[in-house]
Enzyme design. Structure first.
Site, PDB file in Angstrom:
ATOM      1  N   ARG A 227      43.879  40.819  43.886  1.00 19.18           N
ATOM      2  CA  ARG A 227      44.621  41.597  43.002  1.00 19.18           C
ATOM      3  C   ARG A 227      46.004  41.132  42.857  1.00 19.18           C
ATOM      4  NH1 ARG A 227      40.652  43.288  41.195  1.00 19.18           N
ATOM      5  NH2 ARG A 227      39.805  45.308  41.248  1.00 19.18           N
ATOM      6  N   HIS A 275      42.039  37.472  34.540  1.00 14.91           N
ATOM      7  CA  HIS A 275      41.406  38.419  35.433  1.00 14.91           C
ATOM      8  C   HIS A 275      39.932  38.223  34.973  1.00 14.91           C
ATOM      9  CE1 HIS A 275      41.360  42.236  37.856  1.00 14.91           C
ATOM     10  NE2 HIS A 275      40.319  41.809  37.924  1.00 14.91           N
TER      11      HIS A 275
END
Ligand code: NDP
Ligand code: OXD
Length: 312
Positions: A227, A275
């Site tokens: 993350r 992502h």
């Protein structure tokens, strides 16, 4: 049974509905903001980043399904009904895709694919010796959960030596495993390519910063697929500029999409990916969630539960 969905935007609803129709025809799949849905009639929710308080306003809700493996965007909701099961979305296709991505990223660093992409953009024939042979470097995987263990297996399949680090010590044949804060320095000292596959928790946020980067062997590579909150981007850039890192593959960022003026976009030793490390199709995720709902309805245990006492 009604499932409300907030994942992928309302434009994704037809695909969710079609995917669930194949595997759970009795499930009534509705968009999260559908005003015709009676909140008291909703059984299940499938969400990525629900607006705070919205889940708590569904009085009959029985289980929450994250649309990803990491549920940190759901946990931001202070009013999250904590008594309900929260299931992380980890179909087998997700771990396979992550394993593929990690292998691709490590191989890209070993060939300096970034340098080749820069040269191609200039139509320049930049012949150079590859920086390293992938099988000659040890890859350290931070996070030996569903994603990390699949990445370990696939890297080893390529003949790449792997070590791992997690909160509790793991036993994986052929892989030296380290655990907890005390095991971290020894793990880092051996990680010539560091891969982050941790969840975002109070313990892991901000971990990938100067103190950690300084413990890696000089010239290490970094693959960041956890993350954005794990990393201090200016520290990564500084480590690259100083040669402490030789290259970085960054898939996750504090702000997504990454703003166009962020220096990571143009840094010659950073590859930015949007992502995209592991995004199983909606069909694959619907099959997994339908299977979970069927198990739940039969009173069976649910897989990949978020555990509040661990924080992931
Ligand atoms: P799991 O919960 O299965 O595994 C998490 C791993 O991290 C476990 O090994 C756990 O240790 C370890 N861990 C957690 N906290 C700590 C800590 N404080 N110190 C050391 N180790 C710790 O998660 P998944 O493998 O399914 O997913 C991991 C993460 O990958 C997600 O949370 C998400 O952030 C990221 N992800 C990113 C994607 C992308 O496209 N970029 C896609 C999917 C996931 P232990 O084994 O002891 O519990
Ligand atoms: C996930 C992700 O957590 O895509 O599944 O990041």
């Amino acid at each position: 049974m009604i499932l409300v969905v907030k994942s992928g935007g309302e434009q994704a609803l037809p695909e969710w509905r079609a995917s669930f129709a194949e595997v759970a025809p009795d499930l009534d799949v509705r968009w999260w903001d559908d005003a015709t849905v009676d909140p008291a009639a909703v059984d299940y929710a499938l969400v990525w980043d629900p607006e705070p308080g919205r889940l708590a306003a569904l009085p009959r809700l029985r289980a929450i399904f994250g649309s990803g493996a990491g549920v940190d965007a759901i946990l931001r909701d202070q009013h999250l009904p904590k008594h309900l099961p929260l299931v992380r979305c980890v179909p087998p296709e997700a771990t396979q895709r992550m394993g593929e991505f990690v292998c691709w990223a490590v191989l890209s660093l070993s060939k300096d694919a970034r340098r080749m992409a820069i040269a191609q953009a200039k139509c320049a024939w930049d012949a150079f010796d590859p920086p390293f042979a992938a099988a000659a470097k040890t890859v350290g995987i931070m996070g030996l959960g569903a994603m990390g263990q699949r990445a370990v297996a696939m890297l080893r399949g390529l003949g790449i030596p792997v070590i791992g680090w997690s909160r509790s010590r793991k036993t994986i044949e052929g892989v030296e495993c380290f655990a907890g804060p005390r095991g971290l320095p020894a793990f880092l000292a051996r990680s010539e390519v560091l891969v982050c596959l941790l969840p975002a928790t109070p313990e892991t946020v901000g971990l990938i910063a100067a103190p950690l980067l300084g413990q890696l062997p000089p010239g290490a590579g970094l693959v960041q697929v956890g993350r954005g909150a794990h990393q201090v981007l200016p520290d990564i850039v500084a480590a690259l500029d100083a040669g402490q890192l030789s290259g970085a593959m960054l898939d996750v960022f504090e702000t997504e999409p990454l703003p166009s003026d962020n220096p990571a976009w143009t840094h010659p030793r950073i590859t930015v990916t949007p992502h995209a490390a592991s995004l199983p199709s909606r069909h694959e995720r619907a099959r997994y969630i339908a299977d979970c709902i069927a198990r739940f309805e039969r009173g069976e245990a649910l897989p990949n539960l978020y555990l509040p006492e661990r924080g992931y």
